[in-house]
Design a protein around this motif. Sequence first.
Motif, PDB file in Angstrom:
ATOM      1  N   VAL A  41       3.892  -1.636   5.858  1.00 37.59           N
ATOM      2  CA  VAL A  41       3.594  -1.245   7.242  1.00 37.59           C
ATOM      3  C   VAL A  41       2.764   0.029   7.270  1.00 37.59           C
ATOM      4  O   VAL A  41       1.780   0.144   8.018  1.00 37.59           O
ATOM      5  CB  VAL A  41       4.899  -1.064   8.037  1.00 37.59           C
ATOM      6  CG1 VAL A  41       4.614  -0.472   9.416  1.00 37.59           C
ATOM      7  CG2 VAL A  41       5.628  -2.395   8.176  1.00 37.59           C
ATOM      8  N   GLY A  42       3.138   1.024   6.442  1.00 39.04           N
ATOM      9  CA  GLY A  42       2.388   2.273   6.403  1.00 39.04           C
ATOM     10  C   GLY A  42       0.957   2.068   5.936  1.00 39.04           C
ATOM     11  O   GLY A  42       0.018   2.647   6.503  1.00 39.04           O
ATOM     12  N   PHE A  43       0.774   1.229   4.910  1.00 37.28           N
ATOM     13  CA  PHE A  43      -0.576   0.967   4.399  1.00 37.28           C
ATOM     14  C   PHE A  43      -1.439   0.298   5.460  1.00 37.28           C
ATOM     15  O   PHE A  43      -2.600   0.692   5.670  1.00 37.28           O
ATOM     16  CB  PHE A  43      -0.491   0.091   3.155  1.00 37.28           C
ATOM     17  CG  PHE A  43      -1.819  -0.359   2.644  1.00 37.28           C
ATOM     18  CD1 PHE A  43      -2.633   0.502   1.931  1.00 37.28           C
ATOM     19  CD2 PHE A  43      -2.281  -1.655   2.889  1.00 37.28           C
ATOM     20  CE1 PHE A  43      -3.880   0.105   1.473  1.00 37.28           C
ATOM     21  CE2 PHE A  43      -3.516  -2.074   2.436  1.00 37.28           C
ATOM     22  CZ  PHE A  43      -4.326  -1.193   1.719  1.00 37.28           C
ATOM     23  N   GLN A  44      -0.885  -0.709   6.154  1.00 37.43           N
ATOM     24  CA  GLN A  44      -1.656  -1.407   7.180  1.00 37.43           C
ATOM     25  C   GLN A  44      -2.005  -0.480   8.346  1.00 37.43           C
ATOM     26  O   GLN A  44      -3.107  -0.543   8.892  1.00 37.43           O
ATOM     27  CB  GLN A  44      -0.865  -2.622   7.691  1.00 37.43           C
ATOM     28  CG  GLN A  44      -0.677  -3.726   6.659  1.00 37.43           C
ATOM     29  CD  GLN A  44      -2.006  -4.342   6.220  1.00 37.43           C
ATOM     30  OE1 GLN A  44      -2.977  -4.381   6.974  1.00 37.43           O
ATOM     31  NE2 GLN A  44      -2.038  -4.830   4.974  1.00 37.43           N
ATOM     32  N   THR A  45      -1.052   0.382   8.708  1.00 39.33           N
ATOM     33  CA  THR A  45      -1.309   1.323   9.810  1.00 39.33           C
ATOM     34  C   THR A  45      -2.413   2.303   9.446  1.00 39.33           C
ATOM     35  O   THR A  45      -3.356   2.528  10.223  1.00 39.33           O
ATOM     36  CB  THR A  45      -0.022   2.085  10.161  1.00 39.33           C
ATOM     37  OG1 THR A  45       1.004   1.149  10.519  1.00 39.33           O
ATOM     38  CG2 THR A  45      -0.256   3.040  11.318  1.00 39.33           C
ATOM     39  N   ILE A  46      -2.293   2.910   8.264  1.00 38.79           N
ATOM     40  CA  ILE A  46      -3.308   3.880   7.836  1.00 38.79           C
ATOM     41  C   ILE A  46      -4.667   3.203   7.675  1.00 38.79           C
ATOM     42  O   ILE A  46      -5.708   3.758   8.058  1.00 38.79           O
ATOM     43  CB  ILE A  46      -2.866   4.552   6.523  1.00 38.79           C
ATOM     44  CG1 ILE A  46      -1.613   5.391   6.759  1.00 38.79           C
ATOM     45  CG2 ILE A  46      -3.993   5.412   5.957  1.00 38.79           C
ATOM     46  CD1 ILE A  46      -1.011   5.969   5.502  1.00 38.79           C
ATOM     47  N   LYS A  47      -4.657   1.988   7.129  1.00 43.00           N
ATOM     48  CA  LYS A  47      -5.906   1.251   6.961  1.00 43.00           C
ATOM     49  C   LYS A  47      -6.559   0.988   8.310  1.00 43.00           C
ATOM     50  O   LYS A  47      -7.779   1.173   8.477  1.00 43.00           O
ATOM     51  CB  LYS A  47      -5.638  -0.065   6.241  1.00 43.00           C
ATOM     52  CG  LYS A  47      -6.865  -0.951   6.086  1.00 43.00           C
ATOM     53  CD  LYS A  47      -6.507  -2.287   5.450  1.00 43.00           C
ATOM     54  CE  LYS A  47      -7.715  -3.227   5.428  1.00 43.00           C
ATOM     55  NZ  LYS A  47      -7.350  -4.554   4.870  1.00 43.00           N
ATOM     56  N   GLY A  48      -5.750   0.577   9.316  1.00 39.12           N
ATOM     57  CA  GLY A  48      -6.299   0.317  10.652  1.00 39.12           C
ATOM     58  C   GLY A  48      -6.883   1.562  11.287  1.00 39.12           C
ATOM     59  O   GLY A  48      -7.946   1.514  11.917  1.00 39.12           O
ATOM     60  N   VAL A  51     -10.221   2.403   9.498  1.00 43.79           N
ATOM     61  CA  VAL A  51     -11.281   1.469   9.902  1.00 43.79           C
ATOM     62  C   VAL A  51     -11.758   1.782  11.316  1.00 43.79           C
ATOM     63  O   VAL A  51     -12.966   1.813  11.585  1.00 43.79           O
ATOM     64  CB  VAL A  51     -10.769   0.014   9.806  1.00 43.79           C
ATOM     65  CG1 VAL A  51     -11.758  -0.947  10.452  1.00 43.79           C
ATOM     66  CG2 VAL A  51     -10.540  -0.370   8.343  1.00 43.79           C
ATOM     67  N   TRP A  52     -10.811   2.040  12.219  1.00 41.28           N
ATOM     68  CA  TRP A  52     -11.206   2.365  13.596  1.00 41.28           C
ATOM     69  C   TRP A  52     -11.998   3.667  13.650  1.00 41.28           C
ATOM     70  O   TRP A  52     -13.019   3.759  14.335  1.00 41.28           O
ATOM     71  CB  TRP A  52      -9.958   2.485  14.471  1.00 41.28           C
ATOM     72  CG  TRP A  52     -10.268   2.957  15.859  1.00 41.28           C
ATOM     73  CD1 TRP A  52     -10.706   2.210  16.918  1.00 41.28           C
ATOM     74  CD2 TRP A  52     -10.186   4.310  16.332  1.00 41.28           C
ATOM     75  NE1 TRP A  52     -10.896   3.011  18.015  1.00 41.28           N
ATOM     76  CE2 TRP A  52     -10.584   4.312  17.689  1.00 41.28           C
ATOM     77  CE3 TRP A  52      -9.811   5.513  15.746  1.00 41.28           C
ATOM     78  CZ2 TRP A  52     -10.608   5.466  18.457  1.00 41.28           C
ATOM     79  CZ3 TRP A  52      -9.840   6.669  16.518  1.00 41.28           C
ATOM     80  CH2 TRP A  52     -10.237   6.637  17.849  1.00 41.28           C
ATOM     81  N   ALA A  53     -11.526   4.690  12.926  1.00 41.58           N
ATOM     82  CA  ALA A  53     -12.168   6.001  12.990  1.00 41.58           C
ATOM     83  C   ALA A  53     -13.561   5.998  12.382  1.00 41.58           C
ATOM     84  O   ALA A  53     -14.434   6.759  12.801  1.00 41.58           O
ATOM     85  CB  ALA A  53     -11.295   7.043  12.297  1.00 41.58           C
ATOM     86  N   THR A  54     -13.803   5.132  11.392  1.00 41.63           N
ATOM     87  CA  THR A  54     -15.085   5.148  10.685  1.00 41.63           C
ATOM     88  C   THR A  54     -16.079   4.107  11.188  1.00 41.63           C
ATOM     89  O   THR A  54     -17.288   4.259  10.962  1.00 41.63           O
ATOM     90  CB  THR A  54     -14.860   4.933   9.182  1.00 41.63           C
ATOM     91  OG1 THR A  54     -14.112   3.717   8.984  1.00 41.63           O
ATOM     92  CG2 THR A  54     -14.091   6.103   8.587  1.00 41.63           C
TER      93      THR A  54
END
Length: 398
Positions: A41-48, A51-54
Amino acid sequence: MEKTPVLPPPPTESPTPWNWARKNLFSTWYNCILTAVCLIVGFQTIKGIIVWATTKAQWRVLEANLPLFFAGRFPSDSYWRLWIVAGIIALLGGLTWGNIQREERLWNAPTLILLGAAVVGALISPIDQTSSFYLLGIIIAATAGYVTARQVNPKIMGWMPGIWALSFPLILWLIKGGLGLREVSTNDWGGLVLTLFLAIISIVLSFPLGVLLALGRQSSLPVVKLLSTLYIEIVRGLPLIGILFLGQVMLQLFLPPEYPKLDRVVRAIAGLTLFSAAYLAENVRGGLQAVPRGQIEAARAIGLNTPLLTILIVLPQALRTVIPAIGGQFIGLFMDTSLLALFGMLELIGISRAILANPSYIGRYAEVYIFVGLIYWIFCYSMSLASRKLERSLEKSH
């Protein structure tokens, strides 16, 4: 009688990251499952978020409106006055921080990380070259104050509260103008400048008022005790939004027509101060009740009168006890300034709403409010950190 054999201490594992993880995260089968789920869950959240920020976020809204976020509609040709104000505050803040940190190493890891982050932020921030130069000057002023305070006699540094007080007229003159400077109406104050002005003045005024109310509620004089209790209980029973509404909208309706109209910034400060003082009084009253009775009896035994007993014996111990509560109250007051956006004052939240009302930036809520939230977090965490440092420096063991 046989002697009990002396057994060797049990073997201990070396404190490696793997040993810590095996003991705390993978000790049982269900801990292994919970750890795996949390990691996914943490990996998917940080990844999202990355991706959104960049790829999706449009940060141009921040770059194009940085002056509005920090100064509102303050005239751009007078920005130099705000930079001087920031430099004065940075210098005095560095002196104060260096005095608090006197017992610790001059350059520890957190201080070096903070200084490095500030310099890098000044160099890579999306501002013009002149502003970057001013920002670096402010960092140098804060660093110089920090180093100087470590070398100066502590008795001299005891005058810092008076120096802060003397700096206020100079800061107010630079912001407001007059006496040779172009006067800037409070209607043009906005953004971070207005938020900090409202918060700092309200904090400075509410602290002595709250202490007096706490002492009044503990007083043996019935009238003083009754009036203090009534004020505290009435104000604590009202929502802050109601008090601000009375100050911003209703107050002028109760004043005579010939009475000069109070500035809206003054009315906002009055509302925040009166509200915060009531809550602060209860925090201080808890500290007063925590002072041992023997301290008071000992002070009376050596001949101290009531004013000296209160100032020299009771208040220092009471305030030291409630430093965390007072720090939390000041942080809450800083965040409460955002409610003034409901009355058309363009502080940080108000200026954000004004920017988002621009058709060019409709829908950029996430970018704007993440940036504003980061600003609030920086100042609130700084206040919390200063509170903890002050609490440690005033411990009984020192």
